[in-house]
Motif scaffolding. Structure first.
Motif, PDB file in Angstrom:
ATOM      1  N   SER A  21      67.531  74.898   5.128  1.00 58.77           N
ATOM      2  CA  SER A  21      66.170  74.629   5.962  1.00 58.77           C
ATOM      3  C   SER A  21      66.218  73.295   6.256  1.00 58.77           C
ATOM      4  CB  SER A  21      65.218  75.398   5.074  1.00 58.77           C
ATOM      5  OG  SER A  21      65.271  76.742   4.812  1.00 58.77           O
ATOM      6  N   ALA A  23      62.723  70.876   7.546  1.00 57.75           N
ATOM      7  CA  ALA A  23      61.289  71.170   7.686  1.00 57.75           C
ATOM      8  C   ALA A  23      61.051  69.705   8.335  1.00 57.75           C
ATOM      9  CB  ALA A  23      60.544  71.258   6.452  1.00 57.75           C
ATOM     10  N   SER A  25      58.194  67.248  10.504  1.00 60.76           N
ATOM     11  CA  SER A  25      57.109  66.589  10.992  1.00 60.76           C
ATOM     12  C   SER A  25      56.933  65.336  11.645  1.00 60.76           C
ATOM     13  CB  SER A  25      56.433  66.276   9.316  1.00 60.76           C
ATOM     14  OG  SER A  25      56.905  65.411   8.858  1.00 60.76           O
ATOM     15  N   LYS A  76      56.390  77.654  11.632  1.00 61.54           N
ATOM     16  CA  LYS A  76      56.424  76.675  10.270  1.00 61.54           C
ATOM     17  C   LYS A  76      57.146  75.288  10.698  1.00 61.54           C
ATOM     18  CE  LYS A  76      56.865  80.793   7.624  1.00 61.54           C
ATOM     19  NZ  LYS A  76      57.836  81.752   6.459  1.00 61.54           N
ATOM     20  N   ASN A  77      57.552  74.879  11.720  1.00 62.91           N
ATOM     21  CA  ASN A  77      58.327  73.762  11.837  1.00 62.91           C
ATOM     22  C   ASN A  77      59.607  73.672  11.297  1.00 62.91           C
ATOM     23  OD1 ASN A  77      55.967  72.906  13.503  1.00 62.91           O
ATOM     24  ND2 ASN A  77      55.143  71.323  12.202  1.00 62.91           N
ATOM     25  N   THR A  78      60.146  74.614  11.208  1.00 62.43           N
ATOM     26  CA  THR A  78      61.458  74.666  10.306  1.00 62.43           C
ATOM     27  C   THR A  78      62.806  75.289  11.308  1.00 62.43           C
ATOM     28  OG1 THR A  78      60.118  75.084   8.225  1.00 62.43           O
ATOM     29  CG2 THR A  78      62.419  75.516   8.116  1.00 62.43           C
TER      30      THR A  78
END
Length: 122
Positions: A21, A23, A25, A76-78
Motif C-alpha cells: 500500500s 498512502a 497526502s 482513501k488516497n491510496t
C-alpha cells in the motif's frame, strides 16, 4: 508538502502473495497517475507498474505481467500493488511515486516514498 508512505512489505516464500500500500497526502491524489518501482541490491531502480488518475488504464513491466496488479482507491488516497506468485527475483525495495500528470504516458515522477522491503526466499 507531498508525502508518500509505503507499507506491506515483508519476508515471504516463493509462490506467496503480498499487497503493498502507498498512502498519499499533500496533493489532490485523484488528479495524478501513480507508479510502483523497485530496486534490488546492486541494480538500478526498475519500473514495475503504473496507473492513471482514474484507475482505468494500467501498465506493467513484462516480468510481472499476470502476477502483479496495481489499483487505487481515490477515496482513501491510496495506491496498491497486489503481488501474487512471488519469485526470489522479485526481492527488492519497492517504492511508490506520483506523476506530475494524470496520465501514464505524460509527465514525470516527481515525488517518491521511502520504500518498503520485499524479500522472497526460495
Amino acid at each position: 508538502q507531498v508525502q508518500l508512505v509505503e507499507s506491506g512489505g515483508g519476508l515471504v516464500q516463493a509462490g506467496d502473495s503480498l499487497r503493498l500500500s502507498c498512502a498519499a497526502s499533500g496533493r489532490t491524489f485523484s488528479s495524478y497517475a501513480m507508479g510502483w518501482f523497485r530496486q534490488a541490491p546492486g541494480k538500478d531502480r526498475e519500473f514495475v507498474a503504473a496507473i492513471d488518475w482514474s484507475g482505468g488504464r494500467t501498465k506493467y513491466v513484462d516480468s510481472v505481467t499476470g502476477r502483479f496488479t496495481i489499483s487505487r482507491d481515490n477515496a482513501k488516497n491510496t495506491v496498491y500493488l497486489q503481488m501474487n506468485g512471488l519469485r526470489p527475483e522479485d526481492t527488492a525495495v519497492y517504492y511508490c511515486a506520483t506523476k506530475s500528470s494524470s496520465y501514464i504516458d505524460f509527465g514525470s515522477y516527481d515525488y517518491w516514498g521511502q520504500g518498503t522491503q520485499v524479500t522472497v526466499s526460495s
